[in-house]
Write a protein that holds these residues in place. Structure first.
Motif, PDB file in Angstrom:
ATOM      1  N   LYS A 102      -0.751 -38.553  13.871  1.00 39.96           N
ATOM      2  CA  LYS A 102      -1.227 -37.217  14.226  1.00 39.96           C
ATOM      3  C   LYS A 102      -2.402 -36.891  13.320  1.00 39.96           C
ATOM      4  CE  LYS A 102      -1.195 -32.787  15.472  1.00 39.96           C
ATOM      5  NZ  LYS A 102      -2.537 -32.358  15.138  1.00 39.96           N
ATOM      6  N   ILE A 103      -3.544 -36.580  13.934  1.00 43.97           N
ATOM      7  CA  ILE A 103      -4.757 -36.279  13.173  1.00 43.97           C
ATOM      8  C   ILE A 103      -5.330 -34.959  13.672  1.00 43.97           C
ATOM      9  CG2 ILE A 103      -7.060 -37.081  12.512  1.00 43.97           C
ATOM     10  CD1 ILE A 103      -6.122 -39.916  13.426  1.00 43.97           C
ATOM     11  N   ASP A 104      -5.666 -34.087  12.744  1.00 45.91           N
ATOM     12  CA  ASP A 104      -6.372 -32.847  13.052  1.00 45.91           C
ATOM     13  C   ASP A 104      -7.269 -32.572  11.857  1.00 45.91           C
ATOM     14  OD1 ASP A 104      -7.341 -30.358  13.649  1.00 45.91           O
ATOM     15  OD2 ASP A 104      -5.396 -29.489  14.140  1.00 45.91           O
ATOM     16  N   GLU A 145     -10.641 -31.414  11.941  1.00 42.70           N
ATOM     17  CA  GLU A 145     -11.802 -30.568  12.221  1.00 42.70           C
ATOM     18  C   GLU A 145     -13.085 -31.376  12.460  1.00 42.70           C
ATOM     19  OE1 GLU A 145     -11.224 -27.295  12.741  1.00 42.70           O
ATOM     20  OE2 GLU A 145      -9.154 -27.862  12.317  1.00 42.70           O
ATOM     21  N   GLY A 146     -12.996 -32.333  13.368  1.00 39.69           N
ATOM     22  CA  GLY A 146     -14.164 -33.098  13.757  1.00 39.69           C
ATOM     23  C   GLY A 146     -14.301 -34.458  13.107  1.00 39.69           C
ATOM     24  N   TYR A 147     -13.458 -34.757  12.135  1.00 39.75           N
ATOM     25  CA  TYR A 147     -13.532 -36.056  11.463  1.00 39.75           C
ATOM     26  C   TYR A 147     -12.492 -37.033  11.992  1.00 39.75           C
ATOM     27  CZ  TYR A 147     -16.707 -33.751   8.273  1.00 39.75           C
ATOM     28  OH  TYR A 147     -17.767 -33.066   7.754  1.00 39.75           O
ATOM     29  N   ASP A 148     -11.796 -36.656  13.049  1.00 44.58           N
ATOM     30  CA  ASP A 148     -10.735 -37.497  13.600  1.00 44.58           C
ATOM     31  C   ASP A 148     -11.242 -38.897  13.942  1.00 44.58           C
ATOM     32  OD1 ASP A 148     -10.185 -34.672  13.877  1.00 44.58           O
ATOM     33  OD2 ASP A 148      -8.409 -35.227  15.025  1.00 44.58           O
ATOM     34  N   LYS A 149     -12.406 -38.967  14.559  1.00 42.82           N
ATOM     35  CA  LYS A 149     -12.980 -40.255  14.972  1.00 42.82           C
ATOM     36  C   LYS A 149     -13.160 -41.172  13.766  1.00 42.82           C
ATOM     37  CE  LYS A 149     -17.325 -39.951  15.768  1.00 42.82           C
ATOM     38  NZ  LYS A 149     -18.080 -40.511  14.637  1.00 42.82           N
ATOM     39  N   GLU A 150     -13.659 -40.642  12.675  1.00 40.77           N
ATOM     40  CA  GLU A 150     -13.895 -41.470  11.487  1.00 40.77           C
ATOM     41  C   GLU A 150     -12.580 -41.953  10.880  1.00 40.77           C
ATOM     42  OE1 GLU A 150     -16.856 -42.627  10.729  1.00 40.77           O
ATOM     43  OE2 GLU A 150     -17.608 -41.458  12.418  1.00 40.77           O
ATOM     44  N   PHE A 204       0.003 -52.134  14.939  1.00 42.17           N
ATOM     45  CA  PHE A 204       1.241 -51.420  15.233  1.00 42.17           C
ATOM     46  C   PHE A 204       1.217 -50.625  16.531  1.00 42.17           C
ATOM     47  CE2 PHE A 204       1.158 -52.034  10.619  1.00 42.17           C
ATOM     48  CZ  PHE A 204       2.307 -52.799  10.494  1.00 42.17           C
ATOM     49  N   ARG A 205       0.056 -50.422  17.135  1.00 38.42           N
ATOM     50  CA  ARG A 205      -0.094 -49.776  18.453  1.00 38.42           C
ATOM     51  C   ARG A 205       0.616 -48.420  18.551  1.00 38.42           C
ATOM     52  NH1 ARG A 205      -4.116 -51.224  20.562  1.00 38.42           N
ATOM     53  NH2 ARG A 205      -3.407 -51.054  22.707  1.00 38.42           N
ATOM     54  N   PRO A 206       0.389 -47.518  17.597  1.00 41.75           N
ATOM     55  CA  PRO A 206       1.058 -46.217  17.668  1.00 41.75           C
ATOM     56  C   PRO A 206       0.427 -45.313  18.731  1.00 41.75           C
ATOM     57  CG  PRO A 206      -0.517 -46.202  15.883  1.00 41.75           C
ATOM     58  CD  PRO A 206      -0.501 -47.613  16.436  1.00 41.75           C
ATOM     59  N   VAL A 207       1.189 -44.342  19.175  1.00 39.08           N
ATOM     60  CA  VAL A 207       0.645 -43.250  19.964  1.00 39.08           C
ATOM     61  C   VAL A 207      -0.201 -42.421  18.999  1.00 39.08           C
ATOM     62  CG1 VAL A 207       1.243 -41.117  21.192  1.00 39.08           C
ATOM     63  CG2 VAL A 207       2.566 -43.214  21.583  1.00 39.08           C
ATOM     64  N   ILE A 208      -1.332 -41.918  19.466  1.00 34.22           N
ATOM     65  CA  ILE A 208      -2.218 -41.136  18.610  1.00 34.22           C
ATOM     66  C   ILE A 208      -2.398 -39.741  19.200  1.00 34.22           C
ATOM     67  CG2 ILE A 208      -4.544 -40.953  17.628  1.00 34.22           C
ATOM     68  CD1 ILE A 208      -4.654 -44.058  17.817  1.00 34.22           C
ATOM     69  N   LEU A 209      -2.104 -38.723  18.392  1.00 29.72           N
ATOM     70  CA  LEU A 209      -2.386 -37.340  18.745  1.00 29.72           C
ATOM     71  C   LEU A 209      -3.586 -36.921  17.902  1.00 29.72           C
ATOM     72  CD1 LEU A 209       1.188 -35.790  18.642  1.00 29.72           C
ATOM     73  CD2 LEU A 209      -0.060 -36.613  20.634  1.00 29.72           C
ATOM     74  N   SER A 210      -4.622 -36.464  18.566  1.00 33.48           N
ATOM     75  CA  SER A 210      -5.853 -36.126  17.874  1.00 33.48           C
ATOM     76  C   SER A 210      -6.447 -34.865  18.468  1.00 33.48           C
ATOM     77  CB  SER A 210      -6.848 -37.292  18.022  1.00 33.48           C
ATOM     78  OG  SER A 210      -8.088 -36.979  17.438  1.00 33.48           O
ATOM     79  N   GLU A 211      -7.237 -34.193  17.678  1.00 27.82           N
ATOM     80  CA  GLU A 211      -7.968 -33.034  18.174  1.00 27.82           C
ATOM     81  C   GLU A 211      -9.380 -33.483  18.543  1.00 27.82           C
ATOM     82  OE1 GLU A 211      -8.438 -28.642  16.530  1.00 27.82           O
ATOM     83  OE2 GLU A 211      -9.609 -30.087  15.378  1.00 27.82           O
ATOM     84  N   GLY A 220     -18.476 -31.310  27.081  1.00 27.07           N
ATOM     85  CA  GLY A 220     -18.595 -30.052  27.790  1.00 27.07           C
ATOM     86  C   GLY A 220     -17.352 -29.196  27.732  1.00 27.07           C
ATOM     87  N   ARG A 221     -16.442 -29.519  26.854  1.00 31.15           N
ATOM     88  CA  ARG A 221     -15.194 -28.771  26.733  1.00 31.15           C
ATOM     89  C   ARG A 221     -15.088 -28.196  25.329  1.00 31.15           C
ATOM     90  NH1 ARG A 221     -10.498 -32.629  28.988  1.00 31.15           N
ATOM     91  NH2 ARG A 221      -9.328 -30.695  28.878  1.00 31.15           N
ATOM     92  N   LYS A 222     -14.320 -27.143  25.212  1.00 32.63           N
ATOM     93  CA  LYS A 222     -14.007 -26.607  23.899  1.00 32.63           C
ATOM     94  C   LYS A 222     -13.012 -27.544  23.226  1.00 32.63           C
ATOM     95  CE  LYS A 222     -14.823 -21.899  25.312  1.00 32.63           C
ATOM     96  NZ  LYS A 222     -14.304 -20.549  25.427  1.00 32.63           N
ATOM     97  N   THR A 223     -12.555 -27.141  22.088  1.00 31.82           N
ATOM     98  CA  THR A 223     -11.565 -27.924  21.363  1.00 31.82           C
ATOM     99  C   THR A 223     -10.320 -28.134  22.221  1.00 31.82           C
ATOM    100  OG1 THR A 223     -12.357 -27.035  19.253  1.00 31.82           O
ATOM    101  CG2 THR A 223     -10.126 -27.951  19.283  1.00 31.82           C
ATOM    102  N   PHE A 224      -9.824 -29.366  22.246  1.00 29.83           N
ATOM    103  CA  PHE A 224      -8.573 -29.653  22.943  1.00 29.83           C
ATOM    104  C   PHE A 224      -7.834 -30.768  22.229  1.00 29.83           C
ATOM    105  CE2 PHE A 224     -11.646 -32.429  24.974  1.00 29.83           C
ATOM    106  CZ  PHE A 224     -10.960 -33.616  25.215  1.00 29.83           C
ATOM    107  N   ASN A 225      -6.555 -30.870  22.514  1.00 33.27           N
ATOM    108  CA  ASN A 225      -5.721 -31.910  21.934  1.00 33.27           C
ATOM    109  C   ASN A 225      -5.717 -33.118  22.861  1.00 33.27           C
ATOM    110  OD1 ASN A 225      -4.690 -30.441  19.606  1.00 33.27           O
ATOM    111  ND2 ASN A 225      -3.736 -29.129  21.130  1.00 33.27           N
TER     112      ASN A 225
END
Length: 103
Positions: free
Chosen positions: A17-19, A21-26, A38-45, A90-95
Motif C-alpha cells: 500500500k503506497i500513498d 503524494e505523487g511519489y508512488d511511481k518512484e 513476490f508479485r504482491p497486489v499493489i494499492l497506490s494513489e 485527465g482525472r483527479k486523484t484516485f486510488n
C-alpha cells in the motif's frame, strides 16, 4: 531495507500500500525487484497534481510487470473502473489497485 531487516517475512509479502503524494511511481520503481519476485497486489494513489507523463509512466511500469489495474473511490466494495493508459490522465486523484496476472 526490507531484504536487510525483514528477509524472513518477505515470502509472505502479498500486498503493498503506497500513498506518497505523487511519489508512488518512484517507490514502485525502486521496489521492482521485490515486486517481480513476490508479485504482491499493489494499492497506490494516482495523485491528481502529477503530470500526465508521470501518470502514464506509473501505468506503464505496472503494465510492463504484468499487472492489470482498476480504480476505486473507497477501500470498501469492488473496484469501479478498469484503468487503461488513456484513462490514467485527465482525472483527479484516485486510488489504483494493481493485480498481477500470476504469482
Amino acid at each position: 531495507y526490507l531484504r536487510e531487516h525483514h528477509a524472513a517475512d518477505l515470502p509472505r509479502l502479498r500486498l503493498i500500500k503506497i500513498d506518497a503524494e505523487g511519489y508512488d511511481k518512484e517507490i514502485i520503481k525502486n521496489m521492482l525487484g521485490l515486486i517481480r519476485e513476490f508479485r504482491p497486489v499493489i494499492l497506490s494513489e494516482v495523485f491528481g497534481p502529477s503530470t500526465e507523463a508521470e501518470k502514464r509512466e506509473l501505468f506503464t511500469v505496472l503494465a510492463n510487470e504484468g499487472y492489470s489495474m482498476s480504480s476505486f473511490i473507497e477501500f470498501v466494495g469492488t473496484p469501479d473502473d478498469v484503468v487503461t493508459l488513456e484513462r490514467m490522465t485527465g482525472r483527479k486523484t484516485f486510488n489504483l489497485i494493481a493485480v498481477p496476472a500470476s504469482r
